[in-house]
Scaffold this active site. Structure first.
Site, short mmCIF file in Angstrom:
data_model
loop_
_atom_site.label_atom_id
_atom_site.label_comp_id
_atom_site.label_asym_id
_atom_site.label_seq_id
_atom_site.Cartn_x
_atom_site.Cartn_y
_atom_site.Cartn_z
N ALA A 157 0.52 -72.00 17.10
CA ALA A 157 0.46 -70.98 16.04
C ALA A 157 1.61 -71.07 15.06
CB ALA A 157 0.43 -69.59 16.67
N TYR A 158 2.65 -71.85 15.38
CA TYR A 158 3.77 -72.01 14.45
C TYR A 158 3.36 -73.03 13.39
CZ TYR A 158 6.61 -69.97 18.26
OH TYR A 158 7.11 -69.17 19.25
N GLY A 159 3.08 -72.54 12.20
CA GLY A 159 2.71 -73.44 11.12
C GLY A 159 1.37 -74.10 11.33
N PHE A 160 0.48 -73.43 12.10
CA PHE A 160 -0.88 -73.95 12.30
C PHE A 160 -0.88 -75.36 12.88
CE2 PHE A 160 -0.56 -71.74 8.09
CZ PHE A 160 -0.91 -70.47 8.56
N ALA A 207 4.79 -73.94 19.50
CA ALA A 207 3.48 -73.31 19.71
C ALA A 207 2.51 -73.80 18.66
CB ALA A 207 3.59 -71.78 19.64
#
Length: 387
Positions: A100-103, A98
């Site tokens: 959102a995982y670790g920007f 995703a």
């Protein structure tokens, strides 16, 4: 996690994802080059390689791997590359990540790990997700985010592009202002599909009513809805989860299951004297040790041990581990589980859940043991949104 309360995961995504994107250089590309993984993993059996699930135009291994447990601050990582190599060797060729995982770093890490595998007879399929945070106001924001994810993944078109959760983050709800943008995001997904940016589209954490609305929208556009990703495990079937699985099956939508091991609880490794460190251990104690009542739910002494004991009996009869029984349970119910794996050993153990199925008697015994507990494990996952 349902109702009007804001899920904790949503709040964290909103705060951290937005804060990062205020910094320059957030979309830096990962380097595709990396030395080949050194770990030699056991080769998949013919049965494991034949264990497939269809999702839209995709043929996926019936077991995937989720990227959330991999380093969220690296574009390259040798241990993760070894884990991915072990997954593929064991027959697992589907990765879910995703933005959102670790920007966005997770997408870059997945890219480098897949590139390190070299030429494969069966390519690895990668899915990623769009975060519907409040400052993303419409279809264009989703299309822009899709282009950025495509760049980080280094692909011509994303195999499966999903909305991470419904538009439940409503910062003005306290003063009576609610602005749901789900339909605008659906329009963005349709545009991505029509423009060839993605090969398939999916949603996550949608219950049957919201799914029906979404499917009607996409059907009208001639865009197939391939998948719905939800929290699902032997210890999380109620609160709408099984009903959602059944609805998806009836309507030709593949179901991907996150938390299939209930955050490690269904791996059978936790005991009263062996709990995880820190906050996780404190949160898990009621499930493992029991003997408490919390929010009207009674956790009996021994916690999940009756279920783990039944899983162990089933596993011993088949020569399988407790974790493999937990994963195969999901597969036996028509859900494609996407557990995490931090290293090659865990990847190989997960992959051994492929190529076989629990029988109806085993499934019934496991469900009876789970139901006897009187509680479920949500793990802070999203509630299923219906509106």
């Amino acid at each position: 996690d349902g109702g009007s309360a804001m899920p904790l995961h949503c709040l964290l995504v909103a705060l951290t994802f937005g804060a990062h994107h205020a910094r320059p250089g957030a979309h830096a590309r990962a380097r595709a080059s990396m030395s080949s993984p050194a770990t030699t993993a056991a080769k998949a059996t013919a049965e494991a390689l034949a264990d497939r699930v269809n999702a839209g135009t995709l043929s996926l291994s019936a077991l995937g791997v989720g990227a959330l447990n991999w380093p969220l601050d690296k574009k390259e990582d040798a241990q993760t590359a070894e884990a991915v190599s072990a997954c593929v060797a064991g027959g697992v060729d589907f990765i879910d990540t995703a933005e959102a995982y670790g920007f966005g770093r997770s997408e870059e890490l997945v890219r480098s790990c897949v590139a390190s595998l070299g030429s494969l007879e069966r390519p690895v399929t990668v899915a990623t997700k769009f975060a519907p945070v409040p400052w993303r106001f419409g279809a264009d924001s989703l299309v822009d985010a899709c282009r950025a994810s495509k760049e980080r993944l280094g692909v011509q078109a994303i195999d499966l592009y999903q909305i991470h959760f419904p538009d439940v983050i409503q910062p003005l709800q306290g003063i009576g202002i609610i602005q749901k943008k789900d339909a605008l995001y659906w329009e963005g997904l349709a545009q991505c599909y029509e423009q060839g940016l993605v090969k398939n589209i999916g949603v996550s954490n949608y219950g049957p009513k919201l799914l029906a609305r979404a499917k009607a929208f996409f059907d009208a556009r001639g865009v197939p809805l391939a998948s719905n990703q939800i929290n699902y495990s032997l210890l999380y079937r109620k609160q709408g989860a099984q009903a959602t699985v059944d609805w998806c099956h009836d309507n030709g939508i593949a179901v991907l299951g996150y938390f299939p091991l209930a955050n490690g609880l269904l791996a059978g490794k936790y005991t009263a004297s062996n709990l995880p460190a820190g906050m996780k251990g404190r949160a898990m104690k009621k499930y493992v040790v029991g003997g408490v009542v919390e929010r009207g739910v009674t956790f009996n002494m021994g916690g999940v041990s009756p279920l783990i004991n039944e899983m162990r009996l089933v596993g011993e009869a088949r020569g399988k581990s407790v974790a493999q029984v937990a994963l195969n349970y999901c597969m036996s119910k028509g859900v494609l589980p996407i557990p995490g794996c931090r290293n090659a050993r865990m990847a190989a153990e997960n992959a051994a859940a492929l190529g076989w199925r629990l029988d109806a008697g085993e499934v019934a015994a496991l469900e009876a043991a789970s139901d006897s507990l009187g509680f479920e494990f949500s793990g802070g996952g999203f509630g299923l949104e219906e509106e």
